[in-house]
Design a protein around this motif. Structure first.
Motif, short mmCIF file in Angstrom:
data_model
loop_
_atom_site.label_atom_id
_atom_site.label_comp_id
_atom_site.label_asym_id
_atom_site.label_seq_id
_atom_site.Cartn_x
_atom_site.Cartn_y
_atom_site.Cartn_z
N TYR A 26 0.81 -1.12 0.02
CA TYR A 26 0.07 0.16 0.13
C TYR A 26 0.86 1.31 -0.10
O TYR A 26 0.06 2.27 -0.29
N TYR A 27 2.03 1.30 0.32
CA TYR A 27 2.74 2.50 0.53
C TYR A 27 2.80 3.33 -0.98
O TYR A 27 2.49 4.45 -0.74
N PRO A 28 3.19 2.72 -2.09
CA PRO A 28 3.36 3.45 -3.47
C PRO A 28 1.94 4.08 -3.64
O PRO A 28 1.81 5.48 -3.94
N GLN A 29 0.65 3.52 -3.28
CA GLN A 29 -0.66 4.16 -3.46
C GLN A 29 -0.76 5.38 -2.57
O GLN A 29 -1.26 6.49 -3.00
N ILE A 30 -0.58 5.26 -1.12
CA ILE A 30 -0.71 6.06 -0.13
C ILE A 30 0.28 7.24 -0.62
O ILE A 30 -0.19 8.51 -0.10
N LEU A 31 1.64 6.74 -0.63
CA LEU A 31 2.51 7.96 -1.11
C LEU A 31 1.89 8.74 -2.30
O LEU A 31 1.88 10.20 -2.34
N GLY A 32 1.40 8.30 -3.36
CA GLY A 32 1.01 9.05 -4.47
C GLY A 32 -0.46 10.01 -4.07
O GLY A 32 -0.42 11.12 -4.50
N TYR A 33 -1.42 9.39 -3.39
CA TYR A 33 -2.21 10.21 -2.76
C TYR A 33 -1.78 11.42 -1.91
O TYR A 33 -2.34 12.48 -2.43
N CYS A 34 -1.08 11.22 -1.11
CA CYS A 34 -0.40 12.34 -0.30
C CYS A 34 0.23 13.18 -0.93
O CYS A 34 0.17 14.57 -0.90
N CYS A 35 1.28 12.75 -1.92
CA CYS A 35 2.02 13.70 -2.90
C CYS A 35 1.10 14.62 -3.76
O CYS A 35 1.38 15.84 -3.78
N TYR A 36 0.05 14.03 -4.18
CA TYR A 36 -0.89 14.86 -4.90
C TYR A 36 -1.52 15.94 -4.27
O TYR A 36 -1.86 16.89 -4.89
N HIS A 37 -1.94 15.59 -3.08
CA HIS A 37 -2.95 16.70 -2.27
C HIS A 37 -2.15 17.66 -1.46
O HIS A 37 -2.41 18.50 -1.55
N LEU A 38 -0.80 17.32 -1.40
CA LEU A 38 0.15 18.00 -0.77
C LEU A 38 0.89 18.91 -1.62
O LEU A 38 1.64 19.77 -1.16
N ARG A 39 1.05 18.41 -2.90
CA ARG A 39 1.79 18.87 -4.02
C ARG A 39 3.41 19.11 -3.67
O ARG A 39 4.25 19.97 -4.16
#
Length: 84
Positions: A26-39
């Motif tokens: 799950y790390y890659p998915q959650i990282l992508g989600y967080c990076c997308y929202h936090l920019r």
């Protein structure tokens, strides 16, 4: 049987390999989600780490009713909002 249910059960029993498998899954998915929202990559990495830390801290109270990813996204979303 749901593969996440098996991982959750093993994690609750203290199986370090199950924890590692769960994070790898799950790390890659959650990282992508967080990076997308936090920019910002570093902020995304920090919030992702905190997401997993909180998930594991509450693992003894977690009840698996569906996808564990949904719970991770809820934690990550709350942490992203808090960060912003």
């Amino acid at each position: 049987m749901d593969p996440d249910a098996g991982l959750i059960r093993r994690m609750n029993q203290g199986d370090d390999e199950a924890i590692e498998a769960f994070v790898r899954k799950y790390y890659p998915q959650i990282l992508g989600y967080c990076c997308y929202h936090l920019r910002h990559r570093q902020d995304g990495e920090d919030v992702t780490q905190e997401t997993f830390a909180r998930f594991f801290a509450s693992l003894d109270r977690y009840r698996h009713y569906g996808k564990a990813a949904n719970y991770l996204y809820v934690i990550a979303g709350n942490l992203c909002r808090d960060h912003l």
